[in-house]
Design an enzyme around this catalytic site. Structure first.
Site, mmCIF file in Angstrom:
data_model
loop_
_atom_site.group_PDB
_atom_site.id
_atom_site.type_symbol
_atom_site.label_atom_id
_atom_site.label_comp_id
_atom_site.label_asym_id
_atom_site.label_seq_id
_atom_site.Cartn_x
_atom_site.Cartn_y
_atom_site.Cartn_z
ATOM 1 N N ARG A 24 -50.342 -16.350 -41.467
ATOM 2 C CA ARG A 24 -51.059 -16.963 -42.580
ATOM 3 C C ARG A 24 -50.710 -16.202 -43.851
ATOM 4 O O ARG A 24 -50.062 -15.155 -43.795
ATOM 5 C CB ARG A 24 -52.561 -16.917 -42.350
ATOM 6 N N THR A 25 -51.149 -16.726 -44.990
ATOM 7 C CA THR A 25 -50.928 -16.026 -46.247
ATOM 8 C C THR A 25 -51.956 -14.905 -46.359
ATOM 9 O O THR A 25 -53.117 -15.139 -46.678
ATOM 10 C CB THR A 25 -51.076 -16.997 -47.442
ATOM 11 N N LEU A 26 -51.499 -13.686 -46.050
ATOM 12 C CA LEU A 26 -52.408 -12.540 -46.129
ATOM 13 C C LEU A 26 -52.458 -11.978 -47.544
ATOM 14 O O LEU A 26 -53.410 -11.307 -47.917
ATOM 15 C CB LEU A 26 -51.958 -11.451 -45.155
ATOM 16 N N TRP A 131 -54.716 -19.307 -51.401
ATOM 17 C CA TRP A 131 -54.813 -18.398 -52.548
ATOM 18 C C TRP A 131 -54.500 -19.127 -53.860
ATOM 19 O O TRP A 131 -53.504 -18.850 -54.514
ATOM 20 C CB TRP A 131 -53.874 -17.211 -52.367
#
Length: 247
Positions: A24-26, A131
């Site tokens: 995932r987009t961390l 985000w």
């Protein structure tokens, strides 16, 4: 022995699946900065620059961050570009599903904004946020609509909105000078004033902008252009003046 080998193999597979499932987009990598939006006499207008920053490096200079959604809406995004692309895929599916009903109705900006607030809040609750901060504007049946939602689902409607640095630097200008009866030319001039302030003060902003509008006739995204700048201000020439004794 066989049971032990099977157990070990299954354990490794589960571990691998777990790792794959956790992709995932961390942390945002390629990001866009502020988006500005406001209502004007005939509809809603938006503006954003076309920069995509890789960390602190301005890596991409032709990133389109304003897109038409269905017949009645425009969407602008700041934040992670890949997450914005994921949101656009969600919206493509939503609009396609809505069109398949073929009932003569179509989703308006208020419905799309409500959908986006649910998506952003749902992803936030899964600790897997998108985000982005989004600006959603449009017009349907003569009713203008403008709203925003951020990565944790906080949302509101207003006559003018901004994301990123624009929320701090551009909105005071909009509060002072915005009027409901602005013509398109006056609205563009006001947005350009805000964009110029952001260009001078936001290191991630670049001098390549896109303006888009949506009216009852539909959405129009104009070709990118640059603003005339002046860097001869004393504060730019000697930025440490008055800061003697610091680093």
């Amino acid at each position: 022995m066989a049971d032990s080998m099977f157990s070990s193999s299954a354990s490794a597979k589960d571990s691998a699946s777990s790792e794959i499932g956790s992709e995932r987009t961390l942390y945002p990598y390629v990001t866009g900065t502020s988006v500005l939006g406001m209502k004007y006499k005939d509809g809603v207008i938006m503006a954003a620059d076309m920069g995509g920053s890789y960390g602190s490096t301005l890596r991409y200079k032709s990133v389109e961050r304003i897109k038409p959604i269905g017949k009645h809406s425009l969407l602008g995004a700041s934040g992670e570009i890949s997450d914005f692309q994921e949101i656009l895929r969600y919206l493509d599916e939503l609009i396609l599903y809505d069109n398949m009903w073929d009932d003569g109705n179509s989703l308006g900006p208020k419905e799309v904004h409500n959908y986006l607030t649910r998506v952003m809040y749902n992803r936030r609750n899964k600790f897997n946020p998108l985000w982005n901060s989004l600006v959603l504007g449009g017009i349907k049946n003569g009713q203008k609509y403008l709203g925003t939602v951020n990565m944790i689902g906080t949302h509101y409607e207003d006559s003018h909105v901004a994301t990123g640095f624009g929320n701090h630097l551009a909105r005071p200008i909009l509060r002072a000078e915005w009027r409901e009866d602005l013509t398109f030319e006056e609205a563009v001039k006001l947005l350009e004033k805000c964009l110029l302030v952001l260009l001078y003060r936001d290191r991630s902003a670049i001098n390549k902008f896109q303006i888009a509008k949506i009216t009852e006739e539909g959405a129009t995204i104009f070709p990118p252009y640059a603003l005339k700048t002046f860097w001869g201000f004393a504060a730019f020439q000697n930025p440490t003046k008055g800061a003697e004794g610091s680093w």
